[in-house]
Scaffold this motif. Structure first.
Motif, PDB file in Angstrom:
ATOM      1  N   ALA A  61      37.606 -60.752 -11.832  1.00  0.00           N
ATOM      2  CA  ALA A  61      36.833 -60.798 -10.580  1.00  0.00           C
ATOM      3  C   ALA A  61      35.765 -59.705 -10.546  1.00  0.00           C
ATOM      4  O   ALA A  61      34.630 -59.949 -10.124  1.00  0.00           O
ATOM      5  CB  ALA A  61      37.772 -60.663  -9.383  1.00  0.00           C
ATOM      6  N   VAL A  62      36.123 -58.510 -10.993  1.00  0.00           N
ATOM      7  CA  VAL A  62      35.150 -57.413 -10.981  1.00  0.00           C
ATOM      8  C   VAL A  62      34.018 -57.721 -11.963  1.00  0.00           C
ATOM      9  O   VAL A  62      32.838 -57.498 -11.660  1.00  0.00           O
ATOM     10  CB  VAL A  62      35.827 -56.059 -11.313  1.00  0.00           C
ATOM     11  CG1 VAL A  62      34.784 -54.977 -11.558  1.00  0.00           C
ATOM     12  CG2 VAL A  62      36.756 -55.642 -10.185  1.00  0.00           C
ATOM     13  N   GLU A  63      34.363 -58.262 -13.120  1.00  0.00           N
ATOM     14  CA  GLU A  63      33.313 -58.606 -14.099  1.00  0.00           C
ATOM     15  C   GLU A  63      32.338 -59.620 -13.514  1.00  0.00           C
ATOM     16  O   GLU A  63      31.121 -59.467 -13.614  1.00  0.00           O
ATOM     17  CB  GLU A  63      33.949 -59.120 -15.397  1.00  0.00           C
ATOM     18  CG  GLU A  63      34.516 -57.976 -16.238  1.00  0.00           C
ATOM     19  CD  GLU A  63      35.372 -58.441 -17.425  1.00  0.00           C
ATOM     20  OE1 GLU A  63      35.781 -59.635 -17.433  1.00  0.00           O
ATOM     21  OE2 GLU A  63      35.632 -57.603 -18.310  1.00  0.00           O
ATOM     22  N   LYS A  64      32.879 -60.669 -12.886  1.00  0.00           N
ATOM     23  CA  LYS A  64      32.014 -61.678 -12.265  1.00  0.00           C
ATOM     24  C   LYS A  64      31.168 -61.061 -11.144  1.00  0.00           C
ATOM     25  O   LYS A  64      29.985 -61.388 -10.990  1.00  0.00           O
ATOM     26  CB  LYS A  64      32.851 -62.819 -11.685  1.00  0.00           C
ATOM     27  CG  LYS A  64      33.442 -63.755 -12.724  1.00  0.00           C
ATOM     28  CD  LYS A  64      34.132 -64.919 -12.027  1.00  0.00           C
ATOM     29  CE  LYS A  64      34.627 -65.951 -13.020  1.00  0.00           C
ATOM     30  NZ  LYS A  64      35.284 -67.088 -12.335  1.00  0.00           N
ATOM     31  N   THR A  65      31.782 -60.172 -10.382  1.00  0.00           N
ATOM     32  CA  THR A  65      31.071 -59.528  -9.278  1.00  0.00           C
ATOM     33  C   THR A  65      29.925 -58.671  -9.805  1.00  0.00           C
ATOM     34  O   THR A  65      28.834 -58.647  -9.222  1.00  0.00           O
ATOM     35  CB  THR A  65      32.052 -58.672  -8.450  1.00  0.00           C
ATOM     36  OG1 THR A  65      33.115 -59.511  -8.010  1.00  0.00           O
ATOM     37  CG2 THR A  65      31.374 -58.056  -7.235  1.00  0.00           C
ATOM     38  N   LEU A  66      30.177 -57.978 -10.905  1.00  0.00           N
ATOM     39  CA  LEU A  66      29.135 -57.107 -11.465  1.00  0.00           C
ATOM     40  C   LEU A  66      27.948 -57.925 -11.978  1.00  0.00           C
ATOM     41  O   LEU A  66      26.796 -57.499 -11.836  1.00  0.00           O
ATOM     42  CB  LEU A  66      29.714 -56.228 -12.578  1.00  0.00           C
ATOM     43  CG  LEU A  66      30.577 -55.061 -12.071  1.00  0.00           C
ATOM     44  CD1 LEU A  66      31.287 -54.371 -13.232  1.00  0.00           C
ATOM     45  CD2 LEU A  66      29.751 -54.059 -11.269  1.00  0.00           C
ATOM     46  N   VAL A  67      28.224 -59.086 -12.540  1.00  0.00           N
ATOM     47  CA  VAL A  67      27.127 -59.965 -12.964  1.00  0.00           C
ATOM     48  C   VAL A  67      26.281 -60.332 -11.752  1.00  0.00           C
ATOM     49  O   VAL A  67      25.052 -60.247 -11.774  1.00  0.00           O
ATOM     50  CB  VAL A  67      27.676 -61.243 -13.666  1.00  0.00           C
ATOM     51  CG1 VAL A  67      26.563 -62.255 -13.902  1.00  0.00           C
ATOM     52  CG2 VAL A  67      28.375 -60.882 -14.973  1.00  0.00           C
ATOM     53  N   LEU A  68      26.954 -60.715 -10.678  1.00  0.00           N
ATOM     54  CA  LEU A  68      26.237 -61.071  -9.451  1.00  0.00           C
ATOM     55  C   LEU A  68      25.430 -59.885  -8.922  1.00  0.00           C
ATOM     56  O   LEU A  68      24.260 -60.027  -8.549  1.00  0.00           O
ATOM     57  CB  LEU A  68      27.238 -61.551  -8.384  1.00  0.00           C
ATOM     58  CG  LEU A  68      26.639 -61.771  -6.988  1.00  0.00           C
ATOM     59  CD1 LEU A  68      25.668 -62.954  -7.000  1.00  0.00           C
ATOM     60  CD2 LEU A  68      27.732 -61.988  -5.941  1.00  0.00           C
ATOM     61  N   ILE A  69      26.060 -58.701  -8.896  1.00  0.00           N
ATOM     62  CA  ILE A  69      25.367 -57.516  -8.352  1.00  0.00           C
ATOM     63  C   ILE A  69      24.118 -57.206  -9.182  1.00  0.00           C
ATOM     64  O   ILE A  69      23.063 -56.872  -8.628  1.00  0.00           O
ATOM     65  CB  ILE A  69      26.338 -56.318  -8.263  1.00  0.00           C
ATOM     66  CG1 ILE A  69      27.352 -56.566  -7.145  1.00  0.00           C
ATOM     67  CG2 ILE A  69      25.579 -54.999  -8.015  1.00  0.00           C
ATOM     68  CD1 ILE A  69      28.456 -55.545  -7.023  1.00  0.00           C
ATOM     69  N   ASN A  70      24.223 -57.347 -10.501  1.00  0.00           N
ATOM     70  CA  ASN A  70      23.043 -57.146 -11.354  1.00  0.00           C
ATOM     71  C   ASN A  70      21.921 -58.101 -10.990  1.00  0.00           C
ATOM     72  O   ASN A  70      20.760 -57.698 -10.883  1.00  0.00           O
ATOM     73  CB  ASN A  70      23.407 -57.356 -12.828  1.00  0.00           C
ATOM     74  CG  ASN A  70      23.897 -56.066 -13.441  1.00  0.00           C
ATOM     75  OD1 ASN A  70      23.559 -54.976 -12.959  1.00  0.00           O
ATOM     76  ND2 ASN A  70      24.700 -56.181 -14.488  1.00  0.00           N
ATOM     77  N   GLN A  71      22.282 -59.374 -10.793  1.00  0.00           N
ATOM     78  CA  GLN A  71      21.282 -60.378 -10.403  1.00  0.00           C
ATOM     79  C   GLN A  71      20.657 -60.012  -9.068  1.00  0.00           C
ATOM     80  O   GLN A  71      19.433 -60.031  -8.917  1.00  0.00           O
ATOM     81  CB  GLN A  71      21.933 -61.758 -10.274  1.00  0.00           C
ATOM     82  CG  GLN A  71      22.315 -62.389 -11.608  1.00  0.00           C
ATOM     83  CD  GLN A  71      23.162 -63.649 -11.408  1.00  0.00           C
ATOM     84  OE1 GLN A  71      23.714 -63.881 -10.338  1.00  0.00           O
ATOM     85  NE2 GLN A  71      23.255 -64.458 -12.454  1.00  0.00           N
ATOM     86  N   LEU A  72      21.515 -59.655  -8.115  1.00  0.00           N
ATOM     87  CA  LEU A  72      21.010 -59.343  -6.776  1.00  0.00           C
ATOM     88  C   LEU A  72      20.092 -58.133  -6.814  1.00  0.00           C
ATOM     89  O   LEU A  72      19.041 -58.111  -6.169  1.00  0.00           O
ATOM     90  CB  LEU A  72      22.177 -59.095  -5.806  1.00  0.00           C
ATOM     91  CG  LEU A  72      23.044 -60.312  -5.487  1.00  0.00           C
ATOM     92  CD1 LEU A  72      24.262 -59.893  -4.671  1.00  0.00           C
ATOM     93  CD2 LEU A  72      22.241 -61.367  -4.733  1.00  0.00           C
ATOM     94  N   ARG A  73      20.482 -57.151  -7.603  1.00  0.00           N
ATOM     95  CA  ARG A  73      19.639 -55.950  -7.698  1.00  0.00           C
ATOM     96  C   ARG A  73      18.291 -56.294  -8.335  1.00  0.00           C
ATOM     97  O   ARG A  73      17.255 -55.808  -7.881  1.00  0.00           O
ATOM     98  CB  ARG A  73      20.370 -54.859  -8.489  1.00  0.00           C
ATOM     99  CG  ARG A  73      21.428 -54.149  -7.630  1.00  0.00           C
ATOM    100  CD  ARG A  73      22.199 -53.121  -8.427  1.00  0.00           C
ATOM    101  NE  ARG A  73      22.949 -52.219  -7.549  1.00  0.00           N
ATOM    102  CZ  ARG A  73      23.842 -51.339  -7.969  1.00  0.00           C
ATOM    103  NH1 ARG A  73      24.116 -51.238  -9.266  1.00  0.00           N
ATOM    104  NH2 ARG A  73      24.464 -50.556  -7.119  1.00  0.00           N
ATOM    105  N   SER A  74      18.336 -57.151  -9.361  1.00  0.00           N
ATOM    106  CA  SER A  74      17.035 -57.492  -9.961  1.00  0.00           C
ATOM    107  C   SER A  74      16.235 -58.430  -9.060  1.00  0.00           C
ATOM    108  O   SER A  74      15.013 -58.521  -9.175  1.00  0.00           O
ATOM    109  CB  SER A  74      17.197 -58.047 -11.388  1.00  0.00           C
ATOM    110  OG  SER A  74      18.002 -59.187 -11.357  1.00  0.00           O
ATOM    111  N   ASP A  75      16.923 -59.097  -8.125  1.00  0.00           N
ATOM    112  CA  ASP A  75      16.189 -59.865  -7.100  1.00  0.00           C
ATOM    113  C   ASP A  75      15.624 -58.939  -6.015  1.00  0.00           C
ATOM    114  O   ASP A  75      14.984 -59.403  -5.069  1.00  0.00           O
ATOM    115  CB  ASP A  75      17.110 -60.891  -6.402  1.00  0.00           C
ATOM    116  CG  ASP A  75      17.543 -62.021  -7.330  1.00  0.00           C
ATOM    117  OD1 ASP A  75      16.951 -62.183  -8.408  1.00  0.00           O
ATOM    118  OD2 ASP A  75      18.507 -62.742  -6.974  1.00  0.00           O
ATOM    119  N   GLY A  76      15.937 -57.651  -6.098  1.00  0.00           N
ATOM    120  CA  GLY A  76      15.356 -56.690  -5.167  1.00  0.00           C
ATOM    121  C   GLY A  76      16.252 -56.299  -3.998  1.00  0.00           C
ATOM    122  O   GLY A  76      15.793 -55.716  -3.020  1.00  0.00           O
TER     123      GLY A  76
END
Ligand SMILES: *Cc1c(COP(=O)(O)O)cnc(C)c1O
Length: 425
Positions: free
Chosen positions: A213-228
């Motif tokens: 779950a944390v791994e999947k969450t971190l992928v999402l957080i990376n995407q969100l951060r690069s979305d600004g």
């Protein structure tokens, strides 16, 4: 680990003889160990000390205000799921700035109360809820922070009723939808959506679902951060295992060993919402044997506690170790285990007086011989024990007692018959 141990064949809660409590308070009675609560909290603190961590103890596991008070004093924040739990936290002097609020059905009244208390994060479970929070926050001139609860779609392999992190539960939004939610609300000026919340469900027995779950969450957080979008925190929820059977659950240190390296250096605050892993083995429910009865090949031990006092066995098929509070030397249990086999035990069902076949605490369980008037202890009753109790069959709820070393105090009086009807006039 906890502080319920046999000394010379007598069960003690910390340094207090359990039968000294039953003699004074009667049965059924919940007996809590303060040291056990504090030790669990401390162990979690230590395990995650490398990260900027806030522990938000889950009030719904066990929410007596006396308990919340010493937990708050020991530095705990709180995870709440209702306005009533917010009220409890405030009554106990808990800090709103360390309080997070989850739940798929928050009412307007509850949201307004939490806005006015200035809790730290609203854990948002749907777009509709986000819309409503924005509307109410605007009205109240507040600027709350929110975390989006996502569904990482992992299976903690626990009971269906306690699984919340898979797809197709009512909780959170699917991970694919999270980016859309941020696109729509992530730049909102009124509600600051700046964290991700996950909660996999209760009583997991392994660390792996959390890692996944944390791994999947971190992928999402990376995407969100690069979305600004600025993501400042991840809330990992609760559900960490508790030792209903001795030594079968990962410890806080085991979870942290797998999780901390994943989150270290990611510039994320960590929030944890442990409930059962803190509260479960802080309490025993002590009950007195009323009658012994045989029926066909079955032997029943009928006790004065019932499913209204502790519903986990019929509701979840939960195992609770049960043992007399006074035993011969040969019956001192070496571990709390369904399969503990000691010569001379009987195989019995331990049942209560309620008119339901579901009213049992144990079925086909080995128990040292007991007789009418003996006391038996139902172990690991601290989480979802008293908080799930009811007045079914017009049974007054049991007293709650807190032990601190060799002292004990009543932290909730036994209900009376008058309490049963007091709102009906
Ligand atoms: C119930 C709940 C918890 C606590 O779960 P435990 O299994 O008791 O650790 C934490 N977070 C949320 C959102 C919950 O609903």
């Amino acid at each position: 680990m906890d502080y319920f141990n046999y000394k010379n064949g007598k069960l003690f809660a910390e340094n207090t003889d359990v039968e000294r409590i039953t003699a004074e308070i009667g049965t059924p009675v919940y007996i809590y160990s303060k040291a056990t609560f504090k030790e669990h909290l401390q162990k979690i603190k230590e395990a995650y000390s490398e990260l900027d961590t806030t522990i938000c103890y889950s009030v719904k596991a066990c929410g007596n205000i006396n308990i919340l008070k010493f937990m708050a004093d020991a530095g705990s924040g709180f995870d709440i799921v209702s306005g009533g739990e917010l009220y409890r936290v405030l009554q106990a002097g808990g800090e709103p700035s360390k309080t997070v609020y989850a739940g798929v059905g928050k009412t307007d009244r509850e949201i307004i109360e939490a806005l006015n208390a200035q809790i730290s994060y609203f854990n948002i479970e749907s777009e509709a809820e986000m819309e409503n929070l924005i509307r109410l926050a605007t009205q109240q001139r507040k600027q709350p922070k929110a975390a989006l609860r996502i569904n990482p779609d992992v299976d903690p392999k626990t009971h269906t009723y306690t699984t919340t992190g898979k797809k197709e539960t009512k909780f959170g939004v699917d991970i694919e939808r999270a980016r859309k939610v941020f696109a729509d609300y992530g730049k909102n000026k009124t509600v600051k959506l700046c964290a991700i919340h996950i909660h996999l469900g209760s009583a997991g027995k392994t660390v792996e679902p959390y890692v996944e779950a944390v791994e999947k969450t971190l992928v999402l957080i990376n995407q969100l951060r690069s979305d600004g979008f600025a993501i400042e925190a991840v809330d990992m929820g609760g559900g960490y295992g508790a030792d209903y059977t001795t030594g079968t659950s990962p410890t806080a240190a085991d979870y942290a060993a797998a999780i901390v390296p994943l989150l270290a250096g990611k510039n994320l605050k960590l929030i944890l919402e442990p409930g059962a892993s803190i509260a479960a083995n802080t309490a025993i429910l002590v009950t007195q044997v009323l009658y012994l009865k045989s029926s066909g090949s079955k032997k029943y031990v009928i006790v004065d506690a019932a499913m209204n006092d502790l519903i986990r066995p019929p509701l979840y098929g939960a195992f609770h170790f049960i043992w007399p509070t006074k035993v011969d030397k040969k019956f001192i249990p070496t571990r709390r285990d369904r399969d503990l086999q000691l010569t001379g035990t009987d195989v019995v069902d331990v049942v209560g007086p309620v008119c339901e076949s579901a009213d049992f605490f144990a079925q086909d369980r080995a128990l040292p011989p007991v007789k009418r008037g003996d006391f038996v202890s139902i172990f690991t009753a601290g989480a979802y024990g008293f908080t799930m109790s009811s007045n079914y069959n017009a049974r007054p709820r049991p007293a709650e007692v807190l032990v601190d070393g060799s002292k004990f105090s009543i932290i909730r009086k036994r209900e009376t018959y008058e309490d049963l009807t007091s709102l009906e006039k």
